[in-house]
Design a protein around this motif. Structure first.
Motif, PDB file in Angstrom:
ATOM      1  N   VAL A 136       9.021  -1.000  11.590  1.00  0.00           N
ATOM      2  CA  VAL A 136       9.848  -0.250  12.532  1.00  0.00           C
ATOM      3  C   VAL A 136       9.945  -0.907  13.911  1.00  0.00           C
ATOM      4  O   VAL A 136      10.596  -0.368  14.792  1.00  0.00           O
ATOM      5  CB  VAL A 136       9.299   1.185  12.690  1.00  0.00           C
ATOM      6  CG1 VAL A 136       9.439   1.942  11.394  1.00  0.00           C
ATOM      7  CG2 VAL A 136       7.848   1.168  13.139  1.00  0.00           C
ATOM      8  N   SER A 137       9.308  -2.058  14.086  1.00  0.00           N
ATOM      9  CA  SER A 137       9.382  -2.806  15.339  1.00  0.00           C
ATOM     10  C   SER A 137       9.067  -1.923  16.543  1.00  0.00           C
ATOM     11  O   SER A 137       9.940  -1.622  17.364  1.00  0.00           O
ATOM     12  CB  SER A 137      10.765  -3.437  15.512  1.00  0.00           C
ATOM     13  OG  SER A 137      10.787  -4.288  16.636  1.00  0.00           O
ATOM     14  N   LYS A 345       4.909   9.852  24.252  1.00  0.00           N
ATOM     15  CA  LYS A 345       5.346   9.317  22.955  1.00  0.00           C
ATOM     16  C   LYS A 345       4.443   8.186  22.474  1.00  0.00           C
ATOM     17  O   LYS A 345       4.054   8.135  21.302  1.00  0.00           O
ATOM     18  CB  LYS A 345       6.798   8.837  23.056  1.00  0.00           C
ATOM     19  CG  LYS A 345       7.811   9.946  23.263  1.00  0.00           C
ATOM     20  CD  LYS A 345       9.226   9.386  23.291  1.00  0.00           C
ATOM     21  CE  LYS A 345      10.256  10.498  23.448  1.00  0.00           C
ATOM     22  NZ  LYS A 345      11.643   9.961  23.472  1.00  0.00           N
ATOM     23  N   GLY A 346       4.115   7.266  23.383  1.00  0.00           N
ATOM     24  CA  GLY A 346       3.209   6.188  23.015  1.00  0.00           C
ATOM     25  C   GLY A 346       1.837   6.698  22.628  1.00  0.00           C
ATOM     26  O   GLY A 346       1.209   6.191  21.688  1.00  0.00           O
ATOM     27  N   LEU A 394       1.885   7.746   5.415  1.00  0.00           N
ATOM     28  CA  LEU A 394       3.232   8.071   4.942  1.00  0.00           C
ATOM     29  C   LEU A 394       4.090   8.727   6.016  1.00  0.00           C
ATOM     30  O   LEU A 394       5.316   8.761   5.893  1.00  0.00           O
ATOM     31  CB  LEU A 394       3.152   8.983   3.717  1.00  0.00           C
ATOM     32  CG  LEU A 394       2.584   8.341   2.441  1.00  0.00           C
ATOM     33  CD1 LEU A 394       2.502   9.364   1.319  1.00  0.00           C
ATOM     34  CD2 LEU A 394       3.425   7.145   2.008  1.00  0.00           C
ATOM     35  N   THR A 395       3.466   9.273   7.045  1.00  0.00           N
ATOM     36  CA  THR A 395       4.245   9.989   8.067  1.00  0.00           C
ATOM     37  C   THR A 395       4.399   9.212   9.368  1.00  0.00           C
ATOM     38  O   THR A 395       5.165   9.631  10.244  1.00  0.00           O
ATOM     39  CB  THR A 395       3.582  11.344   8.393  1.00  0.00           C
ATOM     40  OG1 THR A 395       2.230  11.114   8.849  1.00  0.00           O
ATOM     41  CG2 THR A 395       3.560  12.237   7.171  1.00  0.00           C
ATOM     42  N   LEU A 396       3.703   8.091   9.513  1.00  0.00           N
ATOM     43  CA  LEU A 396       3.753   7.352  10.774  1.00  0.00           C
ATOM     44  C   LEU A 396       5.149   6.788  11.039  1.00  0.00           C
ATOM     45  O   LEU A 396       5.678   6.879  12.161  1.00  0.00           O
ATOM     46  CB  LEU A 396       2.722   6.222  10.774  1.00  0.00           C
ATOM     47  CG  LEU A 396       2.611   5.399  12.058  1.00  0.00           C
ATOM     48  CD1 LEU A 396       2.304   6.294  13.251  1.00  0.00           C
ATOM     49  CD2 LEU A 396       1.561   4.313  11.908  1.00  0.00           C
ATOM     50  N   LYS A 397       5.759   6.210  10.022  1.00  0.00           N
ATOM     51  CA  LYS A 397       7.094   5.647  10.206  1.00  0.00           C
ATOM     52  C   LYS A 397       8.126   6.718  10.561  1.00  0.00           C
ATOM     53  O   LYS A 397       8.890   6.546  11.526  1.00  0.00           O
ATOM     54  CB  LYS A 397       7.514   4.880   8.953  1.00  0.00           C
ATOM     55  CG  LYS A 397       8.858   4.195   9.098  1.00  0.00           C
ATOM     56  CD  LYS A 397       9.208   3.407   7.859  1.00  0.00           C
ATOM     57  CE  LYS A 397      10.574   2.754   7.996  1.00  0.00           C
ATOM     58  NZ  LYS A 397      10.925   1.967   6.789  1.00  0.00           N
ATOM     59  N   PRO A 398       8.203   7.847   9.832  1.00  0.00           N
ATOM     60  CA  PRO A 398       9.134   8.912  10.248  1.00  0.00           C
ATOM     61  C   PRO A 398       8.834   9.445  11.642  1.00  0.00           C
ATOM     62  O   PRO A 398       9.758   9.807  12.382  1.00  0.00           O
ATOM     63  CB  PRO A 398       8.932   9.999   9.180  1.00  0.00           C
ATOM     64  CG  PRO A 398       8.395   9.284   7.995  1.00  0.00           C
ATOM     65  CD  PRO A 398       7.569   8.172   8.538  1.00  0.00           C
ATOM     66  N   ILE A 400       7.587   7.725  14.230  1.00  0.00           N
ATOM     67  CA  ILE A 400       8.099   6.770  15.220  1.00  0.00           C
ATOM     68  C   ILE A 400       9.613   6.867  15.322  1.00  0.00           C
ATOM     69  O   ILE A 400      10.194   6.811  16.414  1.00  0.00           O
ATOM     70  CB  ILE A 400       7.660   5.342  14.850  1.00  0.00           C
ATOM     71  CG1 ILE A 400       6.129   5.222  14.930  1.00  0.00           C
ATOM     72  CG2 ILE A 400       8.308   4.324  15.767  1.00  0.00           C
ATOM     73  CD1 ILE A 400       5.593   3.891  14.469  1.00  0.00           C
ATOM     74  N   ALA A 401      10.261   7.027  14.158  1.00  0.00           N
ATOM     75  CA  ALA A 401      11.725   7.156  14.170  1.00  0.00           C
ATOM     76  C   ALA A 401      12.163   8.430  14.890  1.00  0.00           C
ATOM     77  O   ALA A 401      13.149   8.430  15.638  1.00  0.00           O
ATOM     78  CB  ALA A 401      12.250   7.146  12.738  1.00  0.00           C
TER      79      ALA A 401
END
Length: 509
Positions: A136-137, A345-346, A394-398, A400-401
């Motif tokens: 996700v950069s 957020k960070g 499994l939830t970290l990427k969603p 961050i998005a």
């Protein structure tokens, strides 16, 4: 043969599951752990019974050294406050909270055993988080903080763990004794890692053969880890300082023909070790579950779930507290800082990137057979490791998005700066050369420099596209010569290697 067959099955599973994870756009650590846990309950499930000490040396040492070698010392210094807060305070608070909770639930558990449980649950496994973050950069600073934490948090937690286990054997835990020992071990480990880096680096630079060089690099890695263990030092601190030191130096320490294959092999090996480690984590539930009496499974399981919530909550609370305090401190400054504050957020992203891994499980498996509440500690280690890998992984990427954190572009700017500086150095080297060949080189690199200034990628430039097409035509030609019998394989492989280098030069790193 059984061990060899089991290893083949695990490696095949790693390949298949990694491909599935890529197709699903899901983090492979969580998928591997889930599959391993499901496979553990199958009839004749594969078992890989490795000694815990071997697990740490095999799965942690090369991955840790590789991460230390790639770490930016500049960025580590710039982020020493948040990294230090995670390595020391977050680990310490998690250890204390888990120990207190364990003693509250089981009043008869010795404090040394409770502290050992807290220490082995405290260190997050940033490899799992970074596997997700790469997809996700994320902002540069968040990634660097997590990378810095991954280098050092195992050191602080494992030192506390060893002191606590030793205290159980001695019959008591003394803070006044533990703290000086902690400081001496950390300092001694750093000194040994720093001293050994220079002679080892000199020895590696004397070797002119790629396979021999790579073999020596891995022998040094495992040998350094084992030496630190035998000396009673922190193998983690020793390895990290060694890696940071050996990576510093001139850019021409290794020639490209040695560096390219070395880096490729290290990348492949560390990926395989990471993937197998996550698969092994899932497989461990079988022997852990079988060792529990039927009456213990519910009571210990509920207590383990409480510990899972506790370690996640403590990390989130501490990181959010730090992020808010940092934001307020930055707001009071008159000048804009070089590093942007984490903000809420960070803080959420870093706080949620606390997946536990193979270190926690290996530490639990290494406890003596007569250690108090050993079965509970091992079950809790599995529940926390598996739970954080699956839930947070499994939830970290969603997450961050959903937070929509903007990309800072810091690395892109520095890459452009480095390219411009390198190209100007090339042009300066040909200024006094009047030959036609030098004129052609100057013309080509001047064109590249102007395009780089405009933000164009080298791989997309017209001359590189032409070279790639030329290489493809050349490959077809030499393949035809080999098929017709006009050249043998020796000549074919030599020219093929030359074309490989030319093709690599047409792609951006």
């Amino acid at each position: 043969m059984l061990v060899f067959e089991t290893l083949l099955v695990l490696l095949l599973g790693v390949v298949v599951l990694s491909l599935i994870a890529e197709r699903m756009n899901a983090p492979y650590p969580a998928l591997l752990a889930i599959t391993g846990a499901l496979a553990a309950f199958l009839p004749n499930a594969p078992r890989l019974d490795l000694p815990p000490e071997l697990i740490l040396a095999l799965f942690v040492a090369p991955v840790l050294l590789d991460a230390a070698y790639d770490t930016s010392l500049r960025d580590l210094r710039a982020n020493w406050r948040p990294v230090g807060s995670l390595v020391l305070f977050a680990v310490g608070l998690t250890t204390a909270a888990v120990a207190a909770a364990a003693h509250f639930i089981f009043p008869d558990i010795p404090w040394g055993a409770a502290v050992a449980l807290g220490a082995l649950l405290a260190p997050p496994d940033a490899v799992a988080a970074l596997a997700v973050l790469r997809q996700v950069s994320p902002p540069y600073r968040i990634r660097k903080i997590l990378e810095g934490e991954s280098l050092l948090n195992d050191a602080s937690s494992l030192l506390i763990y060893k002191l606590a286990v030793g205290a159980v054997a001695a019959g008591g835990f003394s803070v006044t004794t533990a703290v000086p020992t902690f400081v001496v071990v950390v300092f001694g480990s750093a000194v040994v890692g720093w001293l050994l880096a220079r002679p080892v680096k000199w020895l590696i630079n004397q070797i002119d053969d790629a396979p021999t060089s790579v073999i020596l690099q891995f022998v040094n890695t495992f040998g350094l880890w084992l030496l630190a263990e035998h000396l009673g030092l922190s193998a983690v601190v020793t390895t990290v300082v060694f890696g940071l030191t050996i990576a510093r130096g001139k850019g021409d320490d290794l020639p490209a023909r040695l560096r390219v294959p070395s880096f490729a092999i290290w990348e492949a090996v560390t990926f395989v070790l990471n993937a197998v480690a996550f698969l092994v984590i899932g497989l461990q539930i079988g022997p852990i579950f079988e060792a529990l009496a039927p009456g213990q499974r519910w009571s210990f399981g509920l207590a383990a779930l409480l510990m899972l919530g506790l370690v996640v909550g403590v990390r989130l609370a501490w990181v959010m507290l730090y992020a808010v305090r940092e934001s307020r401190a930055v707001a009071r400054e008159s000048k804009t800082p070089r590093l942007m504050p984490l903000g809420v957020k960070g803080g959420v992203v870093i706080g949620w990137s606390g997946m536990r891994g193979i270190v926690s499980l290996a530490a639990a498996m290494a406890l003596p057979t007569d250690f108090p509440y050993r079965d509970f500690i091992q079950l809790t280690a599995f529940v926390v490791v598996f739970g954080t890998l699956v839930v947070q992984g499994l939830t970290l990427k969603p997450l961050i998005a959903a937070l929509r954190i903007p990309h800072d572009g810091g690395v892109d700017h520095e890459v452009t700066l480095a390219r411009r500086k390198a190209l100007k150095a090339v042009l300066a080297g040909f200024e006094d050369d009047p030959s036609p060949a030098a004129a052609r080189v100057r013309e080509e690199y001047s064109d590249v420099l102007s395009r780089v200034k405009d933000g164009e990628e080298p791989a997309d430039m017209p001359h590189n596209a032409l070279r790639r097409r030329a290489v493809a035509d050349a490959r077809h030609a030499i393949a035809e010569l080999r098929r017709s019998g006009d050249i043998g394989d020796d000549a074919y492989r030599q020219v093929e290697a030359e074309l490989d280098l030319l093709e690599l030069s047409t792609h951006a790193a």
